[in-house]
Enzyme design. Structure first.
Site, PDB file in Angstrom:
ATOM      1  N   HIS A  18     -10.561 -11.369  -9.933  1.00  0.00           N
ATOM      2  CA  HIS A  18      -9.257 -11.637  -9.320  1.00  0.00           C
ATOM      3  C   HIS A  18      -9.282 -12.962  -8.562  1.00  0.00           C
ATOM      4  O   HIS A  18      -8.347 -13.764  -8.662  1.00  0.00           O
ATOM      5  CB  HIS A  18      -8.870 -10.509  -8.358  1.00  0.00           C
ATOM      6  CG  HIS A  18      -8.681  -9.193  -9.005  1.00  0.00           C
ATOM      7  ND1 HIS A  18      -9.355  -8.062  -8.591  1.00  0.00           N
ATOM      8  CD2 HIS A  18      -7.900  -8.796 -10.042  1.00  0.00           C
ATOM      9  CE1 HIS A  18      -8.981  -7.034  -9.339  1.00  0.00           C
ATOM     10  NE2 HIS A  18      -8.102  -7.463 -10.236  1.00  0.00           N
ATOM     11  N   LYS A  42      -1.325   7.183  -7.219  1.00  0.00           N
ATOM     12  CA  LYS A  42      -2.766   6.952  -7.201  1.00  0.00           C
ATOM     13  C   LYS A  42      -3.297   6.980  -5.766  1.00  0.00           C
ATOM     14  O   LYS A  42      -2.685   6.426  -4.858  1.00  0.00           O
ATOM     15  CB  LYS A  42      -3.099   5.580  -7.810  1.00  0.00           C
ATOM     16  CG  LYS A  42      -2.848   5.478  -9.283  1.00  0.00           C
ATOM     17  CD  LYS A  42      -3.284   4.116  -9.783  1.00  0.00           C
ATOM     18  CE  LYS A  42      -3.069   3.942 -11.262  1.00  0.00           C
ATOM     19  NZ  LYS A  42      -3.484   2.596 -11.703  1.00  0.00           N
ATOM     20  N   ARG A  91      -8.231 -10.066 -19.672  1.00  0.00           N
ATOM     21  CA  ARG A  91      -9.629  -9.982 -20.087  1.00  0.00           C
ATOM     22  C   ARG A  91      -9.756  -9.820 -21.591  1.00  0.00           C
ATOM     23  O   ARG A  91     -10.750 -10.205 -22.173  1.00  0.00           O
ATOM     24  CB  ARG A  91     -10.321  -8.799 -19.405  1.00  0.00           C
ATOM     25  CG  ARG A  91     -10.553  -9.007 -17.920  1.00  0.00           C
ATOM     26  CD  ARG A  91     -11.076  -7.774 -17.267  1.00  0.00           C
ATOM     27  NE  ARG A  91     -10.046  -6.735 -17.417  1.00  0.00           N
ATOM     28  CZ  ARG A  91     -10.268  -5.440 -17.323  1.00  0.00           C
ATOM     29  NH1 ARG A  91     -11.471  -4.984 -17.065  1.00  0.00           N
ATOM     30  NH2 ARG A  91      -9.288  -4.573 -17.465  1.00  0.00           N
ATOM     31  N   SER A 129     -11.903  -3.410 -11.856  1.00  0.00           N
ATOM     32  CA  SER A 129     -11.837  -2.638 -10.619  1.00  0.00           C
ATOM     33  C   SER A 129     -12.292  -1.204 -10.838  1.00  0.00           C
ATOM     34  O   SER A 129     -12.945  -0.613  -9.983  1.00  0.00           O
ATOM     35  CB  SER A 129     -10.409  -2.659 -10.065  1.00  0.00           C
ATOM     36  OG  SER A 129     -10.075  -3.944  -9.618  1.00  0.00           O
TER      37      SER A 129
END
Length: 155
Positions: A18, A42, A91, A129
């Site tokens: 990040h 979450k 990614r 993450s």
């Protein structure tokens, strides 16, 4: 006119990947606003305060980086923060498929809001993450994956 990019995410945690996107984004934009979003569905592994501390620690000497917390639609918050661009890192092709759909919706919500994708630096592509959270949950030292050490936040 100031070119401001909004870099949204849950950042649970904010990784070196990040940070790399922010650093590279600063070469394109006058300011990058890092938005730590809250998803009520979450449960966070790291608190908002800890992640804000990591981000501020990583960019404390650069006034072109700001950090905000938000609970609204990303596109609306970006507009409220004066951003005409969303900054996103990719990614792989799976990330692109997901991010492309979101970018299209964001443009419908806020006219003229453009999403800029930066391809993750190859050496940082394996960092996610999710993986870092899992390592931390099992007691593995995650210092190599974060741009600012957690230990410095506790001292």
């Amino acid at each position: 006119m100031k070119r401001t990019a909004f870099f949204p995410g849950s950042f649970d945690p904010f990784t070196k990947g990040h940070a790399d996107i922010v650093e590279r984004g600063l070469k394109l934009f006058d300011e990058v606003v890092i938005g730590i979003g809250t998803n009520q569905a979450k449960k966070r592994h790291f608190s908002l305060e800890i992640m804000e501390g990591v981000i501020r620690g990583a960019f404390n000497s650069d006034p072109r980086v700001r950090v905000v917390h938000y609970h609204d639609l990303t596109a609306k918050v970006a507009k409220d923060e004066g951003a005409r661009f969303l900054l996103r890192g990719l990614r792989n092709t799976t990330d692109f498929e997901y991010e492309n759909t979101i970018a299209q919706v964001n443009r419908q919500i806020v006219e003229g809001l453009e999403t800029v994708f930066l391809i993750t630096s190859p050496e940082l592509a394996p960092i996610s993450s999710t993986i870092v959270r899992e390592l931390h949950a099992y007691g593995v030292d995650i210092s190599d994956y974060l741009p600012y050490p957690l230990e410095k936040l506790r001292s």
